[in-house]
Motif scaffolding. Structure first.
Motif, PDB file in Angstrom:
ATOM      1  N   LYS A  46       0.912  -1.094  -0.003  1.00 50.85           N
ATOM      2  CA  LYS A  46       0.029  -0.103   0.047  1.00 50.85           C
ATOM      3  C   LYS A  46       0.958   1.247   0.103  1.00 50.85           C
ATOM      4  CE  LYS A  46      -3.851  -2.222   2.443  1.00 50.85           C
ATOM      5  NZ  LYS A  46      -4.772  -2.213   3.244  1.00 50.85           N
ATOM      6  N   THR A  48       0.770   5.774  -0.116  1.00 47.35           N
ATOM      7  CA  THR A  48       0.215   7.019   0.155  1.00 47.35           C
ATOM      8  C   THR A  48       0.137   7.562  -1.326  1.00 47.35           C
ATOM      9  OG1 THR A  48       2.016   8.439   0.925  1.00 47.35           O
ATOM     10  CG2 THR A  48       0.367   7.186   2.548  1.00 47.35           C
ATOM     11  N   SER A  79      -8.016   3.472   1.108  1.00 46.82           N
ATOM     12  CA  SER A  79      -8.178   2.729   2.414  1.00 46.82           C
ATOM     13  C   SER A  79      -7.637   3.789   3.388  1.00 46.82           C
ATOM     14  CB  SER A  79      -7.921   1.196   2.634  1.00 46.82           C
ATOM     15  OG  SER A  79      -6.591   1.045   2.668  1.00 46.82           O
ATOM     16  N   ASP A  81      -6.139   4.453   7.013  1.00 47.41           N
ATOM     17  CA  ASP A  81      -5.377   3.657   8.025  1.00 47.41           C
ATOM     18  C   ASP A  81      -6.054   3.806   9.346  1.00 47.41           C
ATOM     19  OD1 ASP A  81      -3.605   2.896   9.998  1.00 47.41           O
ATOM     20  OD2 ASP A  81      -1.937   4.299   9.331  1.00 47.41           O
ATOM     21  N   LYS A  82      -6.478   2.745   9.913  1.00 47.26           N
ATOM     22  CA  LYS A  82      -7.419   2.665  11.201  1.00 47.26           C
ATOM     23  C   LYS A  82      -6.707   3.220  12.213  1.00 47.26           C
ATOM     24  CE  LYS A  82      -9.937  -1.081   9.427  1.00 47.26           C
ATOM     25  NZ  LYS A  82      -9.784  -2.600   9.087  1.00 47.26           N
ATOM     26  N   LYS A  83      -5.273   3.315  12.241  1.00 46.27           N
ATOM     27  CA  LYS A  83      -4.487   3.660  13.365  1.00 46.27           C
ATOM     28  C   LYS A  83      -4.333   5.344  13.129  1.00 46.27           C
ATOM     29  CE  LYS A  83      -1.859  -0.799  14.079  1.00 46.27           C
ATOM     30  NZ  LYS A  83      -0.622  -1.259  13.928  1.00 46.27           N
ATOM     31  N   ASP A  84      -4.213   5.714  12.179  1.00 45.84           N
ATOM     32  CA  ASP A  84      -4.073   7.187  12.145  1.00 45.84           C
ATOM     33  C   ASP A  84      -4.918   7.710  10.754  1.00 45.84           C
ATOM     34  OD1 ASP A  84      -3.410   9.643  11.534  1.00 45.84           O
ATOM     35  OD2 ASP A  84      -1.160   9.310  11.717  1.00 45.84           O
ATOM     36  N   ARG A  85      -5.932   7.939  11.240  1.00 48.49           N
ATOM     37  CA  ARG A  85      -7.099   8.338   9.790  1.00 48.49           C
ATOM     38  C   ARG A  85      -6.939   9.436   8.881  1.00 48.49           C
ATOM     39  NH1 ARG A  85     -11.577   5.520   9.714  1.00 48.49           N
ATOM     40  NH2 ARG A  85     -12.693   7.252   8.894  1.00 48.49           N
ATOM     41  N   ASN A  87      -3.972   9.207   7.278  1.00 48.21           N
ATOM     42  CA  ASN A  87      -3.405   8.501   6.320  1.00 48.21           C
ATOM     43  C   ASN A  87      -4.301   7.864   5.375  1.00 48.21           C
ATOM     44  OD1 ASN A  87      -0.640   9.450   6.815  1.00 48.21           O
ATOM     45  ND2 ASN A  87      -0.305   7.743   8.336  1.00 48.21           N
ATOM     46  N   THR A  88      -4.400   7.863   4.112  1.00 49.92           N
ATOM     47  CA  THR A  88      -4.973   7.121   3.294  1.00 49.92           C
ATOM     48  C   THR A  88      -4.061   6.318   2.341  1.00 49.92           C
ATOM     49  OG1 THR A  88      -6.970   8.737   3.047  1.00 49.92           O
ATOM     50  CG2 THR A  88      -7.078   7.089   1.268  1.00 49.92           C
ATOM     51  N   TYR A  89      -4.485   5.282   2.258  1.00 48.51           N
ATOM     52  CA  TYR A  89      -3.649   4.318   1.357  1.00 48.51           C
ATOM     53  C   TYR A  89      -3.943   3.528   0.047  1.00 48.51           C
ATOM     54  CZ  TYR A  89      -0.318   4.000   5.323  1.00 48.51           C
ATOM     55  OH  TYR A  89       0.246   4.252   6.393  1.00 48.51           O
TER      56      TYR A  89
END
Length: 148
Positions: A46, A48, A79, A81-85, A87-89
């Protein structure tokens, strides 16, 4: 020497004029470039959009436009990142992987077809010359940076 540099620069620059994306129906040259960068990340990779911009040496707004087109074609998905919203991958879909394999196969076939028309020793010599010129140019840039 000035004339030699201009000849070399012209010869190398003309390769940028080749529109290899014409070999891949349904992909623009920017889509071709972005998909190639994502493919390099590996099957579970993945990336960014800012990493894609850096990798493809393209401005972020242009990468975003390209990604929208690839999403519409079903080749990529985003998608969060569930830990740091923040960030989009971006990753390839199954359809994107299939297209990537098609692109890789076509480019390999194209490259082999072109290179088969040259002698192997000529290719080896050309590559050695280009590597040497690159090394010299890299050192010269470094030297000039330190002088400024």
């Amino acid at each position: 020497m000035k004339d030699a540099f201009e000849k070399l620069f012209r010869a190398v620059h003309q390769f940028k004029k080749l529109n290899v994306s014409d070999l891949i129906p349904g992909l623009s040259s920017s889509e071709f470039s972005v998909m190639g960068a994502i493919l390099q990340m590996g099957e579970n990779g993945k990336i960014t959009s800012s990493e894609l911009a850096a990798k493809t040496k393209t401005l972020p707004p242009a990468v975003s436009r390209t990604l929208r087109g690839l999403e519409e074609k079903g080749y990529v998905e985003r998608s969060v990142d569930k830990k740091d919203r923040r960030n989009t991958y971006i990753s390839l879909t199954e359809k994107g992987w299939k297209k990537g394999e098609e692109v890789r196969d076509r480019m390999q076939d194209f490259g082999c077809s072109v290179m088969s028309q040259l002698k192997e020793e000529d290719i080896d010599q050309l590559v050695a010359y280009l590597d040497r010129i690159y090394e010299i140019a890299e050192k010269e840039i470094d030297t000039r940076k330190r002088q400024n």
